[in-house]
Design an enzyme around this catalytic site. Structure first.
Site, PDB file in Angstrom:
ATOM      1  N   ALA A  71       0.847  -1.192   0.000  1.00  0.00           N
ATOM      2  CA  ALA A  71       0.000   0.000   0.000  1.00  0.00           C
ATOM      3  C   ALA A  71       0.878   1.237   0.000  1.00  0.00           C
ATOM      4  O   ALA A  71       2.043   1.189   0.403  1.00  0.00           O
ATOM      5  CB  ALA A  71      -0.919   0.009   1.219  1.00  0.00           C
ATOM      6  N   ASP A  72       0.302   2.336  -0.448  1.00  0.00           N
ATOM      7  CA  ASP A  72       0.977   3.623  -0.375  1.00  0.00           C
ATOM      8  C   ASP A  72      -0.066   4.704  -0.168  1.00  0.00           C
ATOM      9  O   ASP A  72      -1.200   4.594  -0.648  1.00  0.00           O
ATOM     10  CB  ASP A  72       1.793   3.911  -1.633  1.00  0.00           C
ATOM     11  N   THR A  73       0.328   5.754   0.558  1.00  0.00           N
ATOM     12  CA  THR A  73      -0.569   6.839   0.916  1.00  0.00           C
ATOM     13  C   THR A  73       0.022   8.178   0.512  1.00  0.00           C
ATOM     14  O   THR A  73       1.219   8.395   0.683  1.00  0.00           O
ATOM     15  CB  THR A  73      -0.840   6.826   2.442  1.00  0.00           C
TER      16      THR A  73
END
Length: 193
Positions: A71-73
């Site tokens: 995941a990345d934000t």
């Protein structure tokens, strides 16, 4: 399951779902490309994390025999991804820009299954900060929470005191939107409820 991240928040959120994970952080270039839209950025970086982790796991003959999640934000203000603060001045500058305004948090999640297929989803949450003064921003920095956080704040910590309201996924702002994640895991045969 494997988690291609060193983030304690992501590991905690997966544990909240009752999942046992092995963290497997990878180092990828998280620089924003010129003209890259925030949604394209989080999708690209998440894909790079997933691919790097899968490649290393296969090379090490360690799997993945179970699903692999990455995941990345990105915290986005006026179309710009703010990134993680380099230092005190950078963090305080970001927080001043967020003060009294609405911004968006994009989190992209990808789950690779045993057959090599990738299942993905993006969460977008609107977050509104109350007006902040320089004294509280300085104290917030000194407390250490902004370090290593996209947008220089943590919704699950003291940064929650800055948030007037959100519209979307609280866990997505933390770094892993659970609604989308549960659906992706179900697609690879991992059912949590």
């Amino acid at each position: 399951m494997w988690l291609a991240s060193a983030s304690p928040r992501r590991a905690t959120l997966l544990a909240q779902l009752g999942l046992r994970t092995r963290q497997y952080p990878v180092d990828v270039d998280e620089s924003v490309r010129p003209g890259e839209a925030p949604v394209d950025y989080v999708r690209r970086v998440t894909g790079m994390k997933l691919e790097a982790a899968a490649s290393r796991l296969i090379h090490e003959q360690a799997g993945p025999s179970v699903p692999l999640l990455a995941a990345d934000t990105a915290v986005v203000l006026d179309g710009e991804s703010l990134g993680k603060p380099r230092d005190r001045a950078h963090a305080l500058g970001m927080l001043r820009r967020l003060s009294g305004r609405a911004h968006q948090v994009f989190t992209h999640v990808a789950v690779g299954d045993r057959a090599g297929a990738v299942h993905q989803a993006t969460s977008v949450t609107d977050v509104r900060f109350r007006p902040l003064d320089d004294g509280e921003l300085a104290r917030y920095w000194e407390g250490g929470e902004p370090h290593g956080k996209a947008g220089a704040y943590a919704i699950q910590g003291l940064g929650a005191a800055f948030i007037e309201r959100i519209d979307g996924s609280y866990s997505g702002v933390m770094g892993l939107p659970l609604f989308e994640t549960v659906k992706l895991l179900a697609a690879v045969g991992v059912h949590v409820v």
